[in-house]
Enzyme design. Structure first.
Site, mmCIF file in Angstrom:
data_model
loop_
_atom_site.group_PDB
_atom_site.id
_atom_site.type_symbol
_atom_site.label_atom_id
_atom_site.label_comp_id
_atom_site.label_asym_id
_atom_site.label_seq_id
_atom_site.Cartn_x
_atom_site.Cartn_y
_atom_site.Cartn_z
ATOM 1 N N HIS A 4 1.632 -4.545 8.235
ATOM 2 C CA HIS A 4 0.529 -5.408 7.828
ATOM 3 C C HIS A 4 1.511 -6.481 7.493
ATOM 4 O O HIS A 4 3.250 -6.633 7.205
ATOM 5 C CB HIS A 4 -0.358 -5.133 6.792
ATOM 6 C CG HIS A 4 0.426 -4.975 5.397
ATOM 7 N ND1 HIS A 4 0.684 -3.991 5.162
ATOM 8 C CD2 HIS A 4 0.409 -6.111 4.382
ATOM 9 C CE1 HIS A 4 1.063 -3.335 4.276
ATOM 10 N NE2 HIS A 4 0.919 -4.770 3.227
ATOM 11 N N HIS A 45 -4.722 -2.592 2.992
ATOM 12 C CA HIS A 45 -3.527 -2.036 4.459
ATOM 13 C C HIS A 45 -2.977 -0.958 3.558
ATOM 14 O O HIS A 45 -2.541 -1.112 2.736
ATOM 15 C CB HIS A 45 -2.247 -2.798 3.842
ATOM 16 C CG HIS A 45 -3.226 -5.007 5.151
ATOM 17 N ND1 HIS A 45 -3.205 -5.862 3.826
ATOM 18 C CD2 HIS A 45 -3.921 -4.625 5.674
ATOM 19 C CE1 HIS A 45 -3.061 -6.942 4.607
ATOM 20 N NE2 HIS A 45 -3.628 -6.188 5.925
ATOM 21 N N TYR A 93 -5.063 -17.787 0.555
ATOM 22 C CA TYR A 93 -3.681 -17.058 0.535
ATOM 23 C C TYR A 93 -2.351 -17.491 1.079
ATOM 24 O O TYR A 93 -2.604 -17.691 2.654
ATOM 25 C CB TYR A 93 -3.515 -16.241 0.556
ATOM 26 C CG TYR A 93 -2.977 -14.521 1.137
ATOM 27 C CD1 TYR A 93 -2.295 -14.332 -1.027
ATOM 28 C CD2 TYR A 93 -2.627 -13.561 1.372
ATOM 29 C CE1 TYR A 93 -0.933 -13.987 -0.653
ATOM 30 C CE2 TYR A 93 -1.597 -13.058 1.405
ATOM 31 C CZ TYR A 93 -0.758 -12.761 0.288
ATOM 32 O OH TYR A 93 0.208 -12.324 -0.191
ATOM 33 N N HIS A 147 5.485 -5.049 6.533
ATOM 34 C CA HIS A 147 6.185 -4.540 6.100
ATOM 35 C C HIS A 147 5.641 -3.203 6.517
ATOM 36 O O HIS A 147 4.094 -3.741 6.483
ATOM 37 C CB HIS A 147 7.023 -4.543 4.450
ATOM 38 C CG HIS A 147 5.825 -4.650 3.605
ATOM 39 N ND1 HIS A 147 5.117 -5.981 3.829
ATOM 40 C CD2 HIS A 147 4.686 -4.193 2.485
ATOM 41 C CE1 HIS A 147 3.428 -5.883 3.359
ATOM 42 N NE2 HIS A 147 4.113 -5.234 2.097
ATOM 43 N N GLU A 196 -2.640 -0.565 -0.467
ATOM 44 C CA GLU A 196 -3.038 -2.096 -0.617
ATOM 45 C C GLU A 196 -4.624 -2.981 -1.017
ATOM 46 O O GLU A 196 -4.706 -3.717 0.650
ATOM 47 C CB GLU A 196 -1.770 -3.224 -0.556
ATOM 48 C CG GLU A 196 -0.238 -2.825 -0.558
ATOM 49 C CD GLU A 196 0.416 -3.504 -0.299
ATOM 50 O OE1 GLU A 196 0.262 -4.417 0.690
ATOM 51 O OE2 GLU A 196 1.518 -3.366 0.194
ATOM 52 N N HIS A 204 12.218 -13.452 0.187
ATOM 53 C CA HIS A 204 10.663 -13.181 -0.576
ATOM 54 C C HIS A 204 11.101 -12.351 -1.669
ATOM 55 O O HIS A 204 11.805 -10.712 -1.083
ATOM 56 C CB HIS A 204 10.238 -13.114 -0.233
ATOM 57 C CG HIS A 204 8.761 -12.721 -0.118
ATOM 58 N ND1 HIS A 204 7.500 -13.798 -0.071
ATOM 59 C CD2 HIS A 204 7.732 -12.186 -0.499
ATOM 60 C CE1 HIS A 204 6.699 -13.910 -0.634
ATOM 61 N NE2 HIS A 204 6.651 -12.461 -0.935
#
Length: 456
Positions: free
Chosen positions: A385, A379, A364, A349, A355, A306
């Protein structure tokens, strides 16, 4: 040479889909709502056509390099010096500016909110503004403020300009008509608008009884298109898809108008006897614009893993440090997932950047439950998160055939600043106080005698 061989076929001035707009990001535009209103070959003639006043609006210092210099020339019925009357300090108590350090006494944690209902008395775009978080300092022109807005009433004889920063408007519910002094922007969910610092405008409902959405107020350098690097010349947000309005004006002499100005985090107002939206023609590269998020051309991993969310950046406001944004605007649009032997949702991460996320429509993929359109999450810097337990286990055992993510449009404001929560946001009853519980079902699967985990 016969007549047929010398015929010229000329294209129409603009494509049908962008009628009323001029395409291109940061172009040097010229437009006139009345033929002959725009001076030719100079900016400030001794006498402007039609008795108009010439006025320059500068979005950068005069001496900024040519490639970053932002300014436009406006030809208007009255200069802006007549839009400043006897100013009176007013209060818009829910609209805050950075810094807001120490307003929230909530314990440190990732945070998420359900949508806040639109109050029946939300009122206009100005009175319906609610600040969620801030970073930096409005007085040093660094950082940002993130707001939500709710609108139940159009602005009519009221006009606003923001001297503190540019405003990126992200509708989630209901269409808006933004009448700026440089023309009209019509936006609906799935589109955005950017209103540069100092541009006068009023916001009206456009066919809906109410509207709701998100705003990033950027105090720093202007939003611009991110560099593509190895991606090359195409994809992401293409400059041709950004639209600036053609000139439009209203003449309302003798009609009392209220002018509201945001300056240094405070609000002041005065009364004048005409509409300030009186620009008949303009030219330059400092102008409002809109963008249809459905035109974003995403790139992504086509073999494994990803990729970082930065590949979904639509606009970036740079800081003085290369590669580190004052604030980025990132979207997660419909797209194909094709990575092989990979965990496809975002990985877990911790990030030096902070964010703030919102959902415009659909679901989502990393949070299939609890994150709904009109909601939001925060976050903050260096807080962990990632996918909730349902998303993790589902993605860990799912057959990896090509999958189209549809019915989804999420966005993120990502910034180098820690985000300071406002008192309003901390007290919202829609705050999901048990949000971190979405990770509690994650189990320890470690078994030193089983090198291959089968997902059970």
């Amino acid at each position: 040479m016969n007549e047929q061989s010398t015929r010229i076929f000329r294209a129409a001035s603009r494509a049908k889909y962008n009628e009323g707009y001029m395409p291109g990001f940061g172009n040097d535009f010229e437009t006139e709502a009345l033929e002959g209103a725009l001076p030719i070959g100079q900016n400030s003639p001794q006498r402007c056509p039609y008795g108009l006043y010439a006025e320059q609006l500068s979005g950068t210092p005069f001496t900024a390099p040519r490639e970053t210099n932002k300014r436009s020339w406006l030809y208007r019925m009255r200069p802006t010096v007549q839009h400043i009357g006897d100013m009176t300090r007013i209060e818009l108590p829910h609209w805050r500016s950075a810094p807001t350090v120490g307003e929230s006494d909530l314990p440190l944690a990732p945070m998420r909110w359900d949508p806040a209902p639109i109050p029946a008395d939300a009122g206009t775009f100005l009175t319906g503004m609610r600040t969620i978080s801030t970073g930096g300092d409005v007085h040093t022109q660094t950082g940002f403020a993130i707001h939500t807005y709710a609108v139940t009433e159009s602005m009519d004889a009221e006009v606003f300009w923001n001297a503190d920063g540019e405003m990126l408007v992200v509708p989630e519910l209901g269409a808006l008509r933004i009448f700026t002094e440089m023309g009209v922007l019509d936006i609906a969910p799935g589109e955005i608008a950017v209103l540069p610092r100092g541009i006068k405008f009023k916001v009206m409902l456009a066919g809906d009884d109410q509207a709701r959405g998100y705003i990033c107020e950027n105090y720093g350098d202007h939003f611009t298109c991110p560099e593509r690097g190895p991606i090359g010349a195409n994809c992401l947000a293409n400059r041709r898809d950004f639209l600036s309005p053609v000139a439009a004006y209203e003449r309302r002499d003798g009609t009392a108008h209220r002018i509201v100005v945001k300056w240094g985090g405070s609000f002041n107002a005065c009364e004048i006897d005409h509409s300030p939206l009186d620009v008949v023609a303009w030219h330059g590269n400092y102008a409002p614009y809109k963008y249809n998020l459905r035109h974003f051309s995403p790139v992504g991993p086509i073999l494994n893993d990803h990729a970082d969310p930065s590949i979904f950046t639509v606009l970036t406001a740079p800081s003085g440090t290369p590669g580190t944004a004052n604030i980025d605007f990132v979207i997660f649009p419909p797209r194909w997932l094709v990575a092989e032997d990979s965990f496809r949702p975002p990985w877990y991460h911790m990030n030096v950047m902070s964010e703030f996320m919102g959902l415009i429509e659909g679901v989502y993929d990393a949070k299939p439950q609890g994150f709904v359109p009109g909601g939001m999450s925060l976050h903050n810097m260096m807080l962990p998160h990632g996918p909730d337990a349902e998303a993790f286990y589902g993605a860990s055992v799912k057959e990896l055939t090509p999958q189209k993510l549809e019915n989804t449009l999420a966005f993120m404001f990502e910034t180098r600043f820690p985000q300071q929560l406002t008192r309003y946001a901390a007290a919202l009853p829609t705050l999901q106080v048990k949000y971190p519980d979405c990770w509690r079902p994650l189990r320890n699967h470690f078994d030193p005698d089983r090198p291959v985990w089968n997902g059970d």
